[in-house]
Design a protein around this motif. Structure first.
Motif, PDB file in Angstrom:
ATOM      1  N   PRO A   1      14.745  18.568  19.771  1.00  0.00           N
ATOM      2  CA  PRO A   1      15.939  17.919  19.214  1.00  0.00           C
ATOM      3  C   PRO A   1      15.706  16.435  18.903  1.00  0.00           C
ATOM      4  CG  PRO A   1      16.155  18.086  21.584  1.00  0.00           C
ATOM      5  CD  PRO A   1      14.854  18.776  21.218  1.00  0.00           C
ATOM      6  N   ARG A   2      16.588  15.877  18.084  1.00  0.00           N
ATOM      7  CA  ARG A   2      16.665  14.443  17.775  1.00  0.00           C
ATOM      8  C   ARG A   2      15.333  13.860  17.305  1.00  0.00           C
ATOM      9  NH1 ARG A   2      18.291  15.295  22.552  1.00  0.00           N
ATOM     10  NH2 ARG A   2      16.716  13.909  23.474  1.00  0.00           N
ATOM     11  N   VAL A   3      14.717  14.513  16.323  1.00  0.00           N
ATOM     12  CA  VAL A   3      13.418  14.072  15.829  1.00  0.00           C
ATOM     13  C   VAL A   3      13.539  13.571  14.395  1.00  0.00           C
ATOM     14  CG1 VAL A   3      11.057  14.800  15.245  1.00  0.00           C
ATOM     15  CG2 VAL A   3      12.136  15.636  17.336  1.00  0.00           C
ATOM     16  N   VAL A   4      12.924  12.422  14.152  1.00  0.00           N
ATOM     17  CA  VAL A   4      12.755  11.900  12.798  1.00  0.00           C
ATOM     18  C   VAL A   4      11.271  11.994  12.477  1.00  0.00           C
ATOM     19  CG1 VAL A   4      12.917   9.883  11.294  1.00  0.00           C
ATOM     20  CG2 VAL A   4      14.731  10.338  12.954  1.00  0.00           C
ATOM     21  N   ARG A   5      10.974  12.592  11.334  1.00  0.00           N
ATOM     22  CA  ARG A   5       9.596  12.703  10.869  1.00  0.00           C
ATOM     23  C   ARG A   5       9.448  11.889   9.591  1.00  0.00           C
ATOM     24  NH1 ARG A   5      11.056  17.670  12.998  1.00  0.00           N
ATOM     25  NH2 ARG A   5       9.499  18.730  14.260  1.00  0.00           N
ATOM     26  N   LEU A   6       8.219  11.482   9.315  1.00  0.00           N
ATOM     27  CA  LEU A   6       7.956  10.837   8.037  1.00  0.00           C
ATOM     28  C   LEU A   6       6.669  11.359   7.442  1.00  0.00           C
ATOM     29  CD1 LEU A   6       5.514   8.542   8.084  1.00  0.00           C
ATOM     30  CD2 LEU A   6       7.226   7.173   9.192  1.00  0.00           C
ATOM     31  N   LEU A   7       6.629  11.347   6.133  1.00  0.00           N
ATOM     32  CA  LEU A   7       5.432  11.636   5.355  1.00  0.00           C
ATOM     33  C   LEU A   7       5.332  10.498   4.353  1.00  0.00           C
ATOM     34  CD1 LEU A   7       3.093  13.464   4.400  1.00  0.00           C
ATOM     35  CD2 LEU A   7       4.753  14.605   2.917  1.00  0.00           C
ATOM     36  N   ALA A   8       4.348   9.621   4.554  1.00  0.00           N
ATOM     37  CA  ALA A   8       4.174   8.470   3.682  1.00  0.00           C
ATOM     38  C   ALA A   8       2.974   8.688   2.776  1.00  0.00           C
ATOM     39  CB  ALA A   8       3.983   7.204   4.513  1.00  0.00           C
ATOM     40  N   HIS A   9       3.177   8.451   1.493  1.00  0.00           N
ATOM     41  CA  HIS A   9       2.078   8.469   0.530  1.00  0.00           C
ATOM     42  C   HIS A   9       1.606   7.026   0.397  1.00  0.00           C
ATOM     43  CE1 HIS A   9       4.458  12.069  -0.366  1.00  0.00           C
ATOM     44  NE2 HIS A   9       3.258  12.595  -0.441  1.00  0.00           N
ATOM     45  N   ILE A  10       0.300   6.829   0.548  1.00  0.00           N
ATOM     46  CA  ILE A  10      -0.257   5.481   0.603  1.00  0.00           C
ATOM     47  C   ILE A  10      -1.463   5.356  -0.312  1.00  0.00           C
ATOM     48  CG2 ILE A  10       0.541   5.120   2.974  1.00  0.00           C
ATOM     49  CD1 ILE A  10      -2.403   5.692   3.872  1.00  0.00           C
ATOM     50  N   LYS A  11      -1.812   4.110  -0.622  1.00  0.00           N
ATOM     51  CA  LYS A  11      -3.082   3.794  -1.273  1.00  0.00           C
ATOM     52  C   LYS A  11      -4.016   3.320  -0.174  1.00  0.00           C
ATOM     53  CE  LYS A  11      -0.908   0.921  -3.875  1.00  0.00           C
ATOM     54  NZ  LYS A  11      -0.572  -0.171  -4.795  1.00  0.00           N
TER      55      LYS A  11
ATOM     56  N   PRO B   1      10.002   3.810  -3.081  1.00  0.00           N
ATOM     57  CA  PRO B   1      10.918   4.945  -3.098  1.00  0.00           C
ATOM     58  C   PRO B   1      10.962   5.641  -1.735  1.00  0.00           C
ATOM     59  CG  PRO B   1       9.493   4.991  -5.029  1.00  0.00           C
ATOM     60  CD  PRO B   1       8.953   3.947  -4.101  1.00  0.00           C
ATOM     61  N   LEU B   2      12.172   5.839  -1.224  1.00  0.00           N
ATOM     62  CA  LEU B   2      12.403   6.500   0.059  1.00  0.00           C
ATOM     63  C   LEU B   2      13.395   7.630  -0.164  1.00  0.00           C
ATOM     64  CD1 LEU B   2      13.077   3.302   2.221  1.00  0.00           C
ATOM     65  CD2 LEU B   2      10.877   4.422   1.841  1.00  0.00           C
ATOM     66  N   ILE B   3      13.258   8.687   0.616  1.00  0.00           N
ATOM     67  CA  ILE B   3      14.222   9.774   0.553  1.00  0.00           C
ATOM     68  C   ILE B   3      14.372  10.364   1.951  1.00  0.00           C
ATOM     69  CG2 ILE B   3      12.567  11.593  -0.027  1.00  0.00           C
ATOM     70  CD1 ILE B   3      14.801  12.673  -1.960  1.00  0.00           C
ATOM     71  N   CYS B   4      15.564  10.833   2.244  1.00  0.00           N
ATOM     72  CA  CYS B   4      15.839  11.486   3.526  1.00  0.00           C
ATOM     73  C   CYS B   4      16.272  12.918   3.274  1.00  0.00           C
ATOM     74  CB  CYS B   4      16.959  10.759   4.277  1.00  0.00           C
ATOM     75  SG  CYS B   4      16.582   9.068   4.713  1.00  0.00           S
ATOM     76  N   ALA B   5      15.880  13.793   4.184  1.00  0.00           N
ATOM     77  CA  ALA B   5      16.272  15.199   4.104  1.00  0.00           C
ATOM     78  C   ALA B   5      16.463  15.717   5.525  1.00  0.00           C
ATOM     79  CB  ALA B   5      15.196  16.017   3.390  1.00  0.00           C
TER      80      ALA B   5
ATOM     81  N   ASP C   1       0.819  -1.215   0.000  1.00  0.00           N
ATOM     82  CA  ASP C   1       0.000   0.000   0.000  1.00  0.00           C
ATOM     83  C   ASP C   1       0.853   1.267   0.000  1.00  0.00           C
ATOM     84  OD1 ASP C   1      -2.409  -1.500   0.157  1.00  0.00           O
ATOM     85  OD2 ASP C   1      -2.153  -1.676   2.331  1.00  0.00           O
ATOM     86  N   LEU C   2       2.144   1.129   0.245  1.00  0.00           N
ATOM     87  CA  LEU C   2       3.039   2.290   0.290  1.00  0.00           C
ATOM     88  C   LEU C   2       3.404   2.735  -1.125  1.00  0.00           C
ATOM     89  CD1 LEU C   2       5.431   1.048   3.114  1.00  0.00           C
ATOM     90  CD2 LEU C   2       3.695   2.847   3.306  1.00  0.00           C
ATOM     91  N   ILE C   3       3.324   4.029  -1.364  1.00  0.00           N
ATOM     92  CA  ILE C   3       3.735   4.599  -2.645  1.00  0.00           C
ATOM     93  C   ILE C   3       5.137   5.174  -2.517  1.00  0.00           C
ATOM     94  CG2 ILE C   3       3.253   6.407  -4.347  1.00  0.00           C
ATOM     95  CD1 ILE C   3       0.241   6.071  -3.515  1.00  0.00           C
ATOM     96  N   SER C   4       5.363   5.967  -1.471  1.00  0.00           N
ATOM     97  CA  SER C   4       6.687   6.540  -1.198  1.00  0.00           C
ATOM     98  C   SER C   4       6.707   7.056   0.227  1.00  0.00           C
ATOM     99  CB  SER C   4       7.015   7.677  -2.170  1.00  0.00           C
ATOM    100  OG  SER C   4       6.134   8.767  -1.988  1.00  0.00           O
ATOM    101  N   ILE C   5       7.919   7.222   0.750  1.00  0.00           N
ATOM    102  CA  ILE C   5       8.070   7.785   2.099  1.00  0.00           C
ATOM    103  C   ILE C   5       9.191   8.810   2.078  1.00  0.00           C
ATOM    104  CG2 ILE C   5       8.466   7.346   4.554  1.00  0.00           C
ATOM    105  CD1 ILE C   5       7.726   4.406   4.046  1.00  0.00           C
ATOM    106  N   TRP C   6       8.889   9.953   2.641  1.00  0.00           N
ATOM    107  CA  TRP C   6       9.857  11.033   2.811  1.00  0.00           C
ATOM    108  C   TRP C   6      10.188  11.095   4.297  1.00  0.00           C
ATOM    109  CZ3 TRP C   6      11.216  14.876  -0.956  1.00  0.00           C
ATOM    110  CH2 TRP C   6      11.984  15.924  -0.450  1.00  0.00           C
ATOM    111  N   PHE C   7      11.457  10.942   4.644  1.00  0.00           N
ATOM    112  CA  PHE C   7      11.912  11.056   6.030  1.00  0.00           C
ATOM    113  C   PHE C   7      12.688  12.353   6.185  1.00  0.00           C
ATOM    114  CE2 PHE C   7      11.745   6.460   5.356  1.00  0.00           C
ATOM    115  CZ  PHE C   7      11.137   6.000   6.506  1.00  0.00           C
ATOM    116  N   THR C   8      12.522  13.012   7.323  1.00  0.00           N
ATOM    117  CA  THR C   8      13.393  14.126   7.674  1.00  0.00           C
ATOM    118  C   THR C   8      13.966  13.864   9.059  1.00  0.00           C
ATOM    119  OG1 THR C   8      11.670  15.499   8.692  1.00  0.00           O
ATOM    120  CG2 THR C   8      12.055  15.797   6.313  1.00  0.00           C
TER     121      THR C   8
END
Length: 120
Positions: free
Chosen positions: A85-95, A71-75, A41-48
């Motif tokens: 401080p010390r936070v990882v966020r994600l934005l996942a595009h899903i079906k 497809p994954l990407i980090c920024a 169901d995952l289309i892509s995930i953007w991590f920061t």
């Protein structure tokens, strides 16, 4: 099926690769479980990650969970004075057939303070 987006975040206790893998893995697992999703169901995930995290790429945790063909990407997050401080966020595009209002956004631990309005 519609394309939806789901957000999430976790605050790490320390900047160590194993700890990042564990915590980001827990975040991604919670996003999948709470939204009744499968890796297909995952289309892509953007991590920061905040600028104080250097030990590993957050996307490496997804790969270790077996998410290898998404497809994954980090920024890097903006370096804002006073930010958590010390936070990882994600934005996942899903079906998903869920309406946008039923998407469960996941903020684990102290990161729940970042978005009290949507944290589940």
């Amino acid at each position: 099926m519609a394309v939806r987006a789901v957000r999430g975040a976790v605050q790490l206790e320390r900047d160590e690769a194993g700890h990042m893998e564990e915590q980001v893995g827990a975040l991604l697992t919670a996003v999948l479980e709470r939204n009744e999703l499968h890796p297909d169901d995952l289309i892509s995930i953007w991590f920061t990650a905040t600028p104080d995290l250097h030990s590993d790429f957050p996307a490496a945790a997804a790969r270790k969970l077996g998410i290898v063909d998404v497809p994954l990407i980090c920024a890097q997050e903006l370096d804002i004075e006073g930010a958590m401080p010390r936070v990882v966020r994600l934005l996942a595009h899903i079906k998903s057939d869920r309406p946008r209002s039923d998407i469960a956004h996941v903020y684990l631990g102290a990161a729940a303070a970042l978005r009290k309005d949507i944290a589940q």
